[in-house]
Design a protein around this motif. Structure first.
Motif, PDB file in Angstrom:
ATOM      1  N   LYS A   7      44.438  47.511  32.653  1.00 30.53           N
ATOM      2  CA  LYS A   7      43.628  47.662  33.856  1.00 30.53           C
ATOM      3  C   LYS A   7      43.515  46.327  34.592  1.00 30.53           C
ATOM      4  N   ALA A   8      43.348  45.247  33.859  1.00 34.28           N
ATOM      5  CA  ALA A   8      43.250  43.932  34.484  1.00 34.28           C
ATOM      6  C   ALA A   8      44.559  43.559  35.176  1.00 34.28           C
ATOM      7  N   GLU A   9      45.688  43.850  34.537  1.00 37.04           N
ATOM      8  CA  GLU A   9      46.990  43.568  35.149  1.00 37.04           C
ATOM      9  C   GLU A   9      47.187  44.386  36.416  1.00 37.04           C
ATOM     10  N   LEU A  10      46.799  45.648  36.384  1.00 38.05           N
ATOM     11  CA  LEU A  10      46.928  46.498  37.567  1.00 38.05           C
ATOM     12  C   LEU A  10      46.059  45.973  38.701  1.00 38.05           C
ATOM     13  N   ALA A  11      44.853  45.539  38.387  1.00 37.09           N
ATOM     14  CA  ALA A  11      43.969  44.985  39.422  1.00 37.09           C
ATOM     15  C   ALA A  11      44.594  43.735  40.032  1.00 37.09           C
ATOM     16  N   LEU A  12      45.211  42.913  39.198  1.00 38.61           N
ATOM     17  CA  LEU A  12      45.869  41.710  39.695  1.00 38.61           C
ATOM     18  C   LEU A  12      47.036  42.075  40.617  1.00 38.61           C
ATOM     19  N   ILE A  31      53.566  48.081  39.407  1.00 35.96           N
ATOM     20  CA  ILE A  31      52.485  49.052  39.182  1.00 35.96           C
ATOM     21  C   ILE A  31      53.040  50.277  38.471  1.00 35.96           C
ATOM     22  N   ARG A  32      54.184  50.725  38.913  1.00 35.80           N
ATOM     23  CA  ARG A  32      54.809  51.885  38.284  1.00 35.80           C
ATOM     24  C   ARG A  32      55.116  51.614  36.814  1.00 35.80           C
TER      25      ARG A  32
END
Length: 69
Positions: A7-12, A31-32
């Motif tokens: 989740k943190a990586e996606l937010a970044l 993201i994919r």
């Protein structure tokens, strides 16, 4: 990889996309990839990111069709 880490990586990645719109295709691919990792581990997917992924994919396909004309 832990769910919170993903989740943190996606937010970044989303933040990067907002700051660097010229790189949106690369960020879409990242993201994919992260969503696919979450799918592989059976983790719940953030629905807003799934919709975002679909929207970007549709935009890229529309751009590709327009370029072929």
């Amino acid at each position: 990889m832990a769910f919170e880490d993903l989740k943190a990586e996606l937010a970044l990645l989303i933040n990067q996309m907002e700051n660097q719109p010229e790189d949106r295709h690369e960020l879409y691919l990242q993201i994919r990839e992260k969503l696919n990792e979450m799918r592989a581990f059976g983790m719940p997917l953030p629905e807003d990111l799934v919709e975002f992924e679909k929207d970007l994919e549709a935009q890229f396909k529309a751009e590709e069709r327009a370029a072929k004309k």
